[in-house]
Design a protein around this motif. Structure first.
Motif, short mmCIF file in Angstrom:
data_model
loop_
_atom_site.label_atom_id
_atom_site.label_comp_id
_atom_site.label_asym_id
_atom_site.label_seq_id
_atom_site.Cartn_x
_atom_site.Cartn_y
_atom_site.Cartn_z
N ASP A 94 45.95 2.62 23.95
CA ASP A 94 45.66 2.50 25.39
C ASP A 94 46.63 1.50 26.01
OD1 ASP A 94 44.58 -0.27 25.51
OD2 ASP A 94 42.94 0.52 24.30
N THR A 177 40.02 -6.10 14.90
CA THR A 177 40.51 -5.06 13.99
C THR A 177 39.79 -5.15 12.66
OG1 THR A 177 42.47 -4.17 12.86
CG2 THR A 177 42.57 -6.48 13.52
N SER A 178 39.50 -3.98 12.07
CA SER A 178 38.65 -3.93 10.88
C SER A 178 39.40 -4.28 9.60
CB SER A 178 38.06 -2.53 10.73
OG SER A 178 39.11 -1.58 10.60
N VAL A 181 43.35 -0.44 8.16
CA VAL A 181 44.51 0.44 8.33
C VAL A 181 45.80 -0.35 8.05
CG1 VAL A 181 45.77 1.92 9.95
CG2 VAL A 181 43.27 1.86 10.03
P1 NAD Z 1 38.47 -0.10 13.87
O1 NAD Z 1 37.64 0.81 14.70
O2 NAD Z 1 38.70 0.24 12.45
O3 NAD Z 1 37.80 -1.57 13.89
C1 NAD Z 1 37.42 -2.21 15.07
C2 NAD Z 1 36.93 -3.61 14.75
O4 NAD Z 1 36.60 -4.25 15.98
C3 NAD Z 1 35.67 -3.66 13.86
O5 NAD Z 1 35.87 -4.59 12.80
C4 NAD Z 1 34.57 -4.13 14.83
O6 NAD Z 1 33.64 -5.00 14.20
C5 NAD Z 1 35.37 -4.92 15.85
N1 NAD Z 1 34.74 -4.92 17.19
C6 NAD Z 1 34.01 -3.94 17.78
N2 NAD Z 1 33.64 -4.31 19.01
C7 NAD Z 1 34.14 -5.56 19.20
C8 NAD Z 1 34.09 -6.49 20.28
N3 NAD Z 1 33.47 -6.20 21.42
N4 NAD Z 1 34.70 -7.68 20.13
C9 NAD Z 1 35.33 -8.00 18.96
N5 NAD Z 1 35.42 -7.16 17.91
C10 NAD Z 1 34.84 -5.95 18.04
O7 NAD Z 1 39.85 -0.26 14.67
P2 NAD Z 1 41.29 -0.81 14.22
O8 NAD Z 1 41.13 -1.92 13.23
O9 NAD Z 1 42.07 -1.02 15.46
O10 NAD Z 1 41.99 0.35 13.38
C11 NAD Z 1 41.79 1.69 13.50
C12 NAD Z 1 42.90 2.53 14.12
O11 NAD Z 1 42.29 3.16 15.23
C13 NAD Z 1 44.13 1.90 14.72
O12 NAD Z 1 45.22 2.49 14.11
C14 NAD Z 1 44.13 2.28 16.20
O13 NAD Z 1 45.40 2.80 16.57
C15 NAD Z 1 43.11 3.38 16.32
N6 NAD Z 1 42.23 3.34 17.52
C16 NAD Z 1 42.71 2.90 18.74
C17 NAD Z 1 41.86 2.83 19.84
C18 NAD Z 1 42.45 2.36 21.16
O14 NAD Z 1 43.62 2.57 21.43
N7 NAD Z 1 41.67 1.69 22.04
C19 NAD Z 1 40.52 3.20 19.71
C20 NAD Z 1 40.05 3.64 18.44
C21 NAD Z 1 40.93 3.70 17.36
#
Ligand code: NAD
Length: 234
Positions: A94, A177-178, A181
């Motif tokens: 995004d 980030t989790s 990845v």
């Molecule tokens: P992920 O979904 O694996 O993990 C998200 C992490 O954020 C989790 O550990 C969760 O506990 C935490 N989280 C959730 N809500 C939160 C908040 N309000 N405040 C703080 N932390 C919060 O996502 P990731 O680690 O970014 O990796 C997954 C892949 O997904 C990436 O490669 C990414 O490109 C893609 N992705 C991108 C988007 C986007 O562009 N917005 C959305 C979904 C997935």
């Protein structure tokens, strides 16, 4: 944090969650009801291009209706005011960091609002659907535009620049980030190996949580502005 000059910040889906964009976790490992292998791999695209193009068309439209939140705004303020080196590396596709005003930013997984022509290898800003196979603005040929996002199995962008910044960093901060990845999940170890302090700001402990010197748990819209205030005020 007196000694810190150079900062690298890694952000993930959690930083955009409170703007109303689902993380993988929120979606139970699925992305908007789809398996990742179907919509986020080159093989999935080869198998069913219409499904993939429609999926990204819907998400591209949805993202344009979302707004940056307090975490994006705080990071943009840190970027504007921090006198040392700073780099925000986002896994998000995004555009909420840049809409909040961030400038020192790398989209390592590409950008939702770009289209990539695999015919002439040009990337163009793109806000409309791709399902009808529009012409590439650069070469005029139909049928070669795909979302400019890095799918699983593809090489993330600008890795050399990212590792160079990590190796110069005094502080590495991972936000929302989790840690599942790679290669992004390995950045914390690289940062530690080159002597940086490491800090995690996340809703829950990430998979690589033990690699961080300090971890704070909570919502990004609360933790990030508080941390930025510490950095700029202290
Ligand atoms: P992920 O979904 O694996 O993990 C998200 C992490 O954020 C989790 O550990 C969760 O506990 C935490 N989280 C959730 N809500 C939160 C908040 N309000 N405040 C703080 N932390 C919060 O996502 P990731 O680690 O970014 O990796 C997954 C892949 O997904 C990436 O490669 C990414 O490109 C893609 N992705 C991108 C988007 C986007 O562009 N917005 C959305 C979904 C997935």
């Amino acid at each position: 944090m007196g000694e810190i000059q150079n900062i690298v910040i890694l952000t993930g889906a959690g930083v955009s969650a409170e703007s109303g964009i689902d993380t993988f976790r929120d979606a139970g490992g699925l992305w908007e009801q789809h398996r990742v292998e179907d919509v986020a791999t080159p093989e999935g695209f080869a198998r069913d291009p219409d499904l993939v193009l429609r999926f990204y068309d819907m998400r591209r439209a949805a993202i344009q209706a979302k707004q940056p939140n307090a975490a994006h705004h705080a990071l943009a303020r840190l970027d504007a005011e921090w006198p040392g080196e700073l780099l925000i590396v986002t896994q998000n596709i995004d555009d909420l960091h840049e809409r909040a005003g961030a400038k020192r930013l790398i989209h390592m997984h590409g950008e939702h609002l770009n289209a990539w022509c695999t015919g002439c290898d040009t990337r163009s800003p793109w806000t409309a659907p791709l399902i009808d196979r529009p012409a590439c603005p650069a070469c005029g040929v139909h049928g070669h535009l795909r979302p400019d996002v890095v799918w699983f199995g593809e090489m993330p962008y600008r890795m050399e620049e990212i590792y160079r910044a990590i190796n110069r960093a005094d502080l590495f901060v991972s936000i929302g980030t989790s840690g599942a990845v790679y290669p992004a999940a390995g950045f914390v170890r690289e940062a530690r190996a080159s002597g940086a302090r490491t800090l995690e700001l996340n809703m829950e402990p990430s998979q690589g949580n033990h690699w961080f010197d300090e971890a704070r748990q909570g919502a990004a819209t609360w933790l990030v502005p508080e941390w930025v205030e510490e950095m700029l005020g202290g």
